[in-house]
Design an enzyme around this catalytic site. Structure first.
Site, short mmCIF file in Angstrom:
data_model
loop_
_atom_site.label_atom_id
_atom_site.label_comp_id
_atom_site.label_asym_id
_atom_site.label_seq_id
_atom_site.Cartn_x
_atom_site.Cartn_y
_atom_site.Cartn_z
N HIS A 243 7.55 4.66 7.14
CA HIS A 243 7.02 4.68 5.79
C HIS A 243 6.20 5.96 5.69
O HIS A 243 5.12 6.06 6.26
CB HIS A 243 6.18 3.43 5.52
CG HIS A 243 6.94 2.15 5.73
ND1 HIS A 243 6.49 1.12 6.52
CD2 HIS A 243 8.16 1.78 5.28
CE1 HIS A 243 7.39 0.15 6.53
NE2 HIS A 243 8.41 0.52 5.79
N HIS B 184 5.06 0.50 0.37
CA HIS B 184 5.63 -0.52 1.23
C HIS B 184 4.64 -1.68 1.36
O HIS B 184 3.55 -1.66 0.81
CB HIS B 184 6.01 0.03 2.60
CG HIS B 184 4.86 0.63 3.36
ND1 HIS B 184 4.28 1.82 3.02
CD2 HIS B 184 4.18 0.18 4.44
CE1 HIS B 184 3.30 2.09 3.86
NE2 HIS B 184 3.20 1.11 4.73
N HIS C 107 0.81 -1.22 0.00
CA HIS C 107 0.00 0.00 0.00
C HIS C 107 0.85 1.27 0.00
O HIS C 107 2.04 1.24 0.29
CB HIS C 107 -0.98 0.02 1.18
CG HIS C 107 -0.34 -0.01 2.53
ND1 HIS C 107 0.25 -1.13 3.06
CD2 HIS C 107 -0.21 0.94 3.48
CE1 HIS C 107 0.71 -0.88 4.27
NE2 HIS C 107 0.46 0.37 4.55
FE LIG Z 1 1.76 0.62 6.21
#
Ligand SMILES: [Fe+2]
Length: 453
Positions: free
Chosen positions: A371, A377, A340
């Site tokens: 992230h 990721h 996502h």
């Molecule tokens: Fe995540």
């Protein structure tokens, strides 16, 4: 099941409930009855109001407490800038200077530091915003080993959400005492003075300082009236005071600068208090985890313990989210998190064990990952391979483990210490995790794909 193995000693007693009105008196009769500020408070105490929101905040947001104490908090000498030149301090000075980078970052476990106390044990990893504008947050790695002396600390900048990873925090606050261990969290709202000692040796952990608003429990919506973190499991200290007329210092974090003021008595002299603005702690083992019992898995917001909302409904300045031990039972489902890209920034830490979404030893207890906004990721190649072919039986994941996430709608900058000085950022995180992914696409007609036959 609660994971805390310790029983509460008589030294620490707690009230139950969070977000509700509480009251406590260490001496019977110290709380005035029927009014907040009598002309002559019981036992010759002073009355002091501690406001956590504007006086005129709506009733459902309003937070304040009334303190009845031996001397008012105002009874101290002038604040002077605290000289930190004798040790490594990574608190930001003035406006935070941050690296804003889209790369995924993962850190090896952060080191212990036996030589500093609580006040000097904050290592700024990153953040966003500005405490002077009451916007944003900061994230610190905590590493300390020395007890505070006759000192009390408070932050005027933000609420401290403290996540110990190793060790025990004995926290003496103005409103009472908290004993906080790994797998527990505590929140010290801004302004409340406290002193931290380490009865079990050096400690390590994570801190989120929230510049904007306060933490609250998430709404439960269709889940109903129970589940996730339950109100009654938050523990609030009972009044505890000391009469001590020796020399003390009060250290204040004010717009990311530390100041110190001396006084000739203990700051911990609150004999009684009442209100809804107080520190509290919570055992993460008491979290009631909700998940899918058919197919797919819900968004990770289902794991939210506490949230600090922005003005935009449903969008948080900071969510504190955990990934506790739980059963996965979904049919015909890729069970790890999907790949996502998120409009929110995600800072993760690991308190103990192995995080179920990552194989190998790249994400270890006392380490972290970031992230950032829209940085792609998901599972590393090995995890994807294994989960794609796994036999889908009921599976317990995360046993003896507790991972967590500080998730924010704001873009998180990374400090110079976090990116370089600490020397814990892994050089090959992105390359090792996702570059090995292979295409498995098979054209249904067996035709050309990207120029290949
Ligand atoms: Fe995540």
């Amino acid at each position: 099941m609660p994971t805390s193995k310790f029983s509460v000693s008589e030294k620490y007693s707690y009230l139950n409930g969070f977000g509700t009105y509480n009251e406590s008196e260490a001496v019977h009769g110290a709380l005035p009855i029927g009014m907040n500020s009598p002309q002559k408070p019981p036992y010759g105490l002073y009355t002091e109001k501690l406001s956590g929101t504007a006086f005129t905040a709506p009733r459902h947001e309003n937070q304040q407490s009334w303190l009845y104490r031996i001397l008012p908090a105002a009874m101290h000498e002038a604040f002077e800038t605290l000289d930190l030149s004798d040790h490594q301090s990574t608190l930001p000075t003035g406006a935070m200077k941050m690296h804003q980078i889209p790369n995924q970052i993962r850190w090896n476990p952060f080191d212990f530091n036996h030589d500093v106390d609580w006040v000097r044990g904050f290592n700024l990893v990153g953040g966003a915003g500005d405490p002077a504008m009451k916007s944003g947050f900061a994230i610190y790695v905590l590493a300390a080993g020395r007890d505070m002396g006759r000192e009390a600390f408070y932050s005027a900048d933000g609420d401290f959400l403290i996540v110990p990873q190793h060790g025990v925090l004995d926290i003496q606050t103005e409103l009472g005492r908290l004993l906080v261990r790994a797998n527990e969290i505590c929140v010290i709202p801004r302004g409340i003075r406290y002193r931290v000692t380490f009865p079990d040796g050096p400690v390590r952990g994570y801190i989120c300082e929230l510049y904007q608003g306060h933490f609250q429990l998430p709404e439960l919506g269709p889940i109903g009236s129970n589940g996730l973190a339950n109100t009654r499991d938050f523990q609030v200290p009972t009044a505890f005071f000391e009469e001590d007329e020796s020399s003390w210092n009060v250290i204040c974090k004010f717009n990311n600068t530390l100041f110190s003021a001396s006084q000739d008595h203990s700051p911990f002299d609150v004999v009684a208090w009442h209100g809804n603005y107080y520190p509290y702690k919570y055992d993460l083992g008491r979290f009631c985890t909700i998940g899918s019992v058919s197919y797919d898995h819900p968004d990770p917001s289902i794991f939210t313990v506490l949230t600090a909302p922005s003005e935009h409904l449903g969008t948080a300045i900071m969510d504190f989210v955990i990934f506790p031990p739980r059963w996965l039972v979904q049919e015909d489902t890729f069970r790890p998190p999907w790949y996502h890209r998120n409009v929110m920034s995600e800072f993760m830490g690991l308190i103990s064990g192995d995080y179920d979404a990552k194989t190998g030893d790249g994400f270890r207890p006392a380490g972290a990952s970031l992230h950032n906004i829209m940085s792609a990721h998901g599972p590393d190649a090995g995890t994807h391979q294994a989960a794609s072919q796994a036999k889908l039986e009921p599976q317990k994941v995360g046993s003896q483990s507790m991972a967590f996430m500080f998730e924010s709608c704001l873009m998180m900058g990374v400090s110079e210490w976090g990116l370089k000085t600490c020397q814990k950022a892994q050089r090959d995180y992105q390359k090792a995790s996702w570059v090995p992914l292979k295409s498995h696409f098979k054209h249904p007609d067996g035709g050309a794909v990207n120029g290949k036959q």
